[in-house]
Design an enzyme around this catalytic site. Structure first.
Site, mmCIF file in Angstrom:
data_model
loop_
_atom_site.group_PDB
_atom_site.id
_atom_site.type_symbol
_atom_site.label_atom_id
_atom_site.label_comp_id
_atom_site.label_asym_id
_atom_site.label_seq_id
_atom_site.Cartn_x
_atom_site.Cartn_y
_atom_site.Cartn_z
ATOM 1 N N SER A 154 3.570 -12.265 -88.596
ATOM 2 C CA SER A 154 3.346 -10.743 -89.240
ATOM 3 C C SER A 154 4.718 -10.891 -90.128
ATOM 4 O O SER A 154 4.633 -11.565 -91.243
ATOM 5 C CB SER A 154 3.664 -9.786 -88.139
ATOM 6 O OG SER A 154 3.010 -8.523 -88.824
ATOM 7 N N HIS A 185 -4.418 -9.247 -84.053
ATOM 8 C CA HIS A 185 -3.172 -9.410 -84.732
ATOM 9 C C HIS A 185 -2.043 -10.396 -83.944
ATOM 10 O O HIS A 185 -1.327 -11.033 -84.732
ATOM 11 C CB HIS A 185 -2.152 -8.182 -84.933
ATOM 12 C CG HIS A 185 -1.260 -8.189 -85.916
ATOM 13 N ND1 HIS A 185 -1.383 -8.548 -87.199
ATOM 14 C CD2 HIS A 185 -0.096 -8.079 -85.874
ATOM 15 C CE1 HIS A 185 -0.387 -8.534 -87.744
ATOM 16 N NE2 HIS A 185 0.682 -8.223 -87.034
#
Length: 262
Positions: free
Chosen positions: A96, A231
């Site tokens: 991320s 994610h």
């Protein structure tokens, strides 16, 4: 080759790299995270790779330190602190916002004609020219912001019931996301190392085709691969992910060409 005892110790590395390993994998955590996110990776990734989690300021044992104000500032700090351990063969993994941190450090070192990673690997990360968080998210109130984090999978829903923990987690994550709030101005010089982009099939932050936008950031090999999960897909099935990553890092001589797999 420098060992941990020969080089100056640094708070950025909670544990020493294994000086016997042919390759060091420096891991950069997600927004609001800590180096502990990578605990257990060493056992699963396979022989020949030393997993080296990087602890950024302002969290865990470094909670009293100021958090970096931008990617350029952070990249310069990381370069100065980690340089003694980046003179041996190494790769970067960033998840991320950690992917942007890893890319910024690699780019900083390339511009200074220092060693760059043999491979840059990012997971769940937009390309640097994209906005990573929308204004609507950054302007959410504390509890709504925490609910957004829960939906993303970054924190437990139980956190919302503990105001003191909630406040600290939200503040840390907001500051980390600020590193990605502004896209990099272009064009940026491509890195001379291969770049791999990994994405969760159910990641609500990423749409089809977006991982391939990273291809412009390397003059070497490029690949994009989707994994089951959201994610935080590496932690959904860490054995499968790290088995693949370990094999990918074993291709240390690949410098040209490109591939994409789903």
């Amino acid at each position: 080759m420098l060992t941990f005892t020969q080089a100056t110790r640094t708070p950025y590395l909670p544990q020493a790299p294994d000086p016997r390993a042919p390759l060091r994998l420096f891991c950069f955590h997600h927004a609001g995270g800590t180096a502990a996110a990578f605990s257990g990776w060493q056992r699963l990734i396979g022989d020949g790779i030393s997993v080296v989690p990087v602890q950024l300021p302002g969290r865990a044992e470094r909670s009293g330190e100021p958090r970096p104000g931008g990617l350029a500032e952070l990249a310069a700090l990381l370069d100065a602190e980690l340089d003694p351990w980046l003179r041996s063969p190494h790769a970067f993994y960033g998840h991320s916002v950690g992917g942007l941190v890893a890319h910024a450090l690699a780019r900083h070192r390339a511009a200074a004609a220092r060693s760059v990673p043999e491979r840059l690997v990012v997971g769940g990360c937009f390309a640097p020219h994209r906005h990573h968080v929308t204004r609507a998210v950054t302007e959410l109130g504390e509890r709504d912001f925490a609910r957004w984090l829960v939906r993303l999978g970054g924190v437990s829903a139980a956190l919302i019931e503990y105001p003191q923990w909630l406040r600290a987690a939200v503040a840390l994550t907001r500051d980390d996301l600020a590193l990605a709030a502004r896209p990099d101005p272009g064009p940026l010089a491509p890195l001379p190392c291969p770049v791999d982009v990994f994405t969760g099939e159910n990641d609500p932050q990423v749409r089809e085709g977006e991982p391939h936008e990273w291809a412009r950031y390397t003059s070497g090999a490029f690949s994009a691969r989707w994994f089951p999960g959201g994610h935080f897909f590496p932690w959904d099935d860490p054995a499968a992910f790290l088995g693949y990553l370990g094999a990918r890092l074993g291709r240390r001589t690949e410098r040209a060409g490109g591939a994409a797999a789903r």
